[in-house]
Design a protein around this motif. Structure first.
Motif, mmCIF file in Angstrom:
data_model
loop_
_atom_site.group_PDB
_atom_site.id
_atom_site.type_symbol
_atom_site.label_atom_id
_atom_site.label_comp_id
_atom_site.label_asym_id
_atom_site.label_seq_id
_atom_site.Cartn_x
_atom_site.Cartn_y
_atom_site.Cartn_z
ATOM 1 N N LEU A 8 0.772 -1.189 -0.126
ATOM 2 C CA LEU A 8 0.227 -0.209 -0.069
ATOM 3 C C LEU A 8 0.925 1.170 0.027
ATOM 4 O O LEU A 8 0.306 2.431 -0.377
ATOM 5 C CB LEU A 8 -1.001 0.085 1.248
ATOM 6 N N VAL A 41 -9.124 1.497 -0.425
ATOM 7 C CA VAL A 41 -7.914 2.303 0.210
ATOM 8 C C VAL A 41 -8.103 3.687 -0.156
ATOM 9 O O VAL A 41 -8.226 4.044 -1.299
ATOM 10 C CB VAL A 41 -6.546 1.749 -0.443
ATOM 11 N N ILE A 62 -1.805 5.975 5.465
ATOM 12 C CA ILE A 62 -2.575 4.513 4.672
ATOM 13 C C ILE A 62 -3.969 4.757 5.477
ATOM 14 O O ILE A 62 -3.965 4.357 6.743
ATOM 15 C CB ILE A 62 -1.742 3.323 4.960
ATOM 16 N N LEU A 118 -8.068 3.281 5.259
ATOM 17 C CA LEU A 118 -8.730 2.298 4.643
ATOM 18 C C LEU A 118 -10.270 2.517 5.153
ATOM 19 O O LEU A 118 -10.656 3.126 6.042
ATOM 20 C CB LEU A 118 -8.397 0.859 5.429
ATOM 21 N N TYR A 131 -8.531 -7.189 4.011
ATOM 22 C CA TYR A 131 -7.987 -6.450 3.070
ATOM 23 C C TYR A 131 -7.565 -7.738 2.085
ATOM 24 O O TYR A 131 -7.836 -7.712 0.814
ATOM 25 C CB TYR A 131 -6.935 -5.541 3.252
#
Length: 361
Positions: free
Chosen positions: A10, A85, A145, A147, A207
């Motif tokens: 990611l 994401v 990051i 989500l 994920y």
């Protein structure tokens, strides 16, 4: 998949480099949320000067005022849970969702915008957004990051009764109840918590299952999402902030009323519910209308249909037995209400659901 492998996947910016380049050229254009790509481009050109930067004719990521379940969940039977994401440096586009969203900051930070204010979220923080709430998220650092864990509202309603029933109550459980039954434009709950390793592991596993597995399992994904909600229910209430609730939160009667209705589904009435909680029928009727937008009768019928659907899938009870268990005296009325709720007869529903479980579990 471990944390290191997850971060390796990611961390690269890939297709969102366009947003990053635009941001560092003109960060002021990103300071205020917008509702369309055209509005953003107009602001960008106004602040920077017309023609200095060539903006793409269409945005690199989807933009819409409302995102439906059909857009974010595939038609297959396992399409009830999804993971997106959040695009770093993507302009803050205001939008509503028809489904439930958990924003989870896995690393770095982000800003959540609602009702005219920005709210900072840092690593380990989570935010649960009910359907029908206009909001947006903005992230502006390479290390961020963030989500978005998505679940159909109907799936939450069908799958999380047991989770909510097993909880002792409190502000978090009450929020979940309101998310199930509150009228549109509902609540938003922010958790100012530290990173939770068990929750983080469940997020990574979800994920991997949702985006990396070639053959997906609906049961596995729903179980992982249930684990995430279960960990959230364990968090301390001192770390919880209701972002839209104006009055002080003191009591949780909605959960108590609904649990009593479910436990006495074959015999409960407005009069018996009011008598059990020592309130008048008029008060109770007004309370349900105010808190959920629905009448007691509507909520009870919906609850009966959900119970009937559960019995059809999980037991071998015949229709006559199911009708009796949920408190119907007229089988024809039951058939009519069930078909209105699920678009098919009870026996067809049982067959389709069992076939789906066999194929995708």
């Amino acid at each position: 998949m471990d944390r290191e492998a997850f971060l390796k996947i990611l961390t690269p910016l890939d297709v969102h480099d366009t947003y990053r380049e635009l941001y560092f050229r003109n960060p002021a254009a990103f300071a205020v949320p917008v509702r369309s790509w055209e509005e953003f481009c107009g602001r960008y050109n106004e602040l920077e000067g017309e023609g200095k930067t060539k903006l793409p004719p269409v945005p690199p990521t989807p933009i819409a005022p409302v995102f439906s379940e059909e857009e974010y969940f595939p038609q297959e039977d396992w399409g009830e849970v999804s993971v997106i994401v959040n695009a770093r440096y993507c302009p803050a586009f205001l939008h509503e969702l028809e489904f439930i969203k958990i924003i989870y900051v896995f690393r770095g930070s982000c800003f959540f915008y609602i009702d005219g204010r920005w709210i900072s979220m840092t690593e380990g923080n989570a935010c649960i957004v009910a359907p029908g709430v206009e909001q947006t998220v903005f992230s502006c650092a390479d290390e961020d990051i963030v989500l978005n864990l998505l679940i159909r509202r109907s799936t939450f309603a069908e799958s999380f009764w047991e989770l909510l029933e097993s909880n002792d109550g409190g502000v978090i459980a009450d929020f979940f109840w309101k998310m199930l039954y509150h009228k549109p434009g509902g609540e938003v709950l922010l958790f100012n918590s530290r990173p939770d390793m068990l929750l983080e592991e469940s997020v990574v596993d979800l994920y991997e299952e949702a985006l990396l597995q070639s053959v997906k399992s609906g049961l596995v994904m729903k179980s992982m999402m249930m684990a995430i909600f279960a960990y959230i229910l364990r968090w301390k209430e001192k770390d919880v902030v209701w972002l839209r609730k104006k009055e002080k939160h003191r009591e949780y009667p909605l959960a108590q009323y609904l649990l009593y209705m479910k436990e006495h589904i074959d015999e409960v009435s407005l009069a018996s519910l009011a008598g059990n909680f020592y309130v008048s029928e008029g008060y109770l009727s007004r309370y349900f209308r105010r808190e959920t937008g629905f009448t007691f009768s509507h909520l009870l019928q919906e609850m009966k249909m959900k119970r009937a659907a559960e019995l059809l899938i999980k037991t071998e009870c015949n229709i006559e037995k199911i009708v009796a268990l949920i408190g119907y005296t007229d089988q024809s009325i039951f058939f009519r209400n069930f078909k209105a709720a699920y678009g098919m007869t009870p026996l067809v529903y049982r067959k389709k659901k069992r076939q789906a479980e066999f194929m995708y579990t």
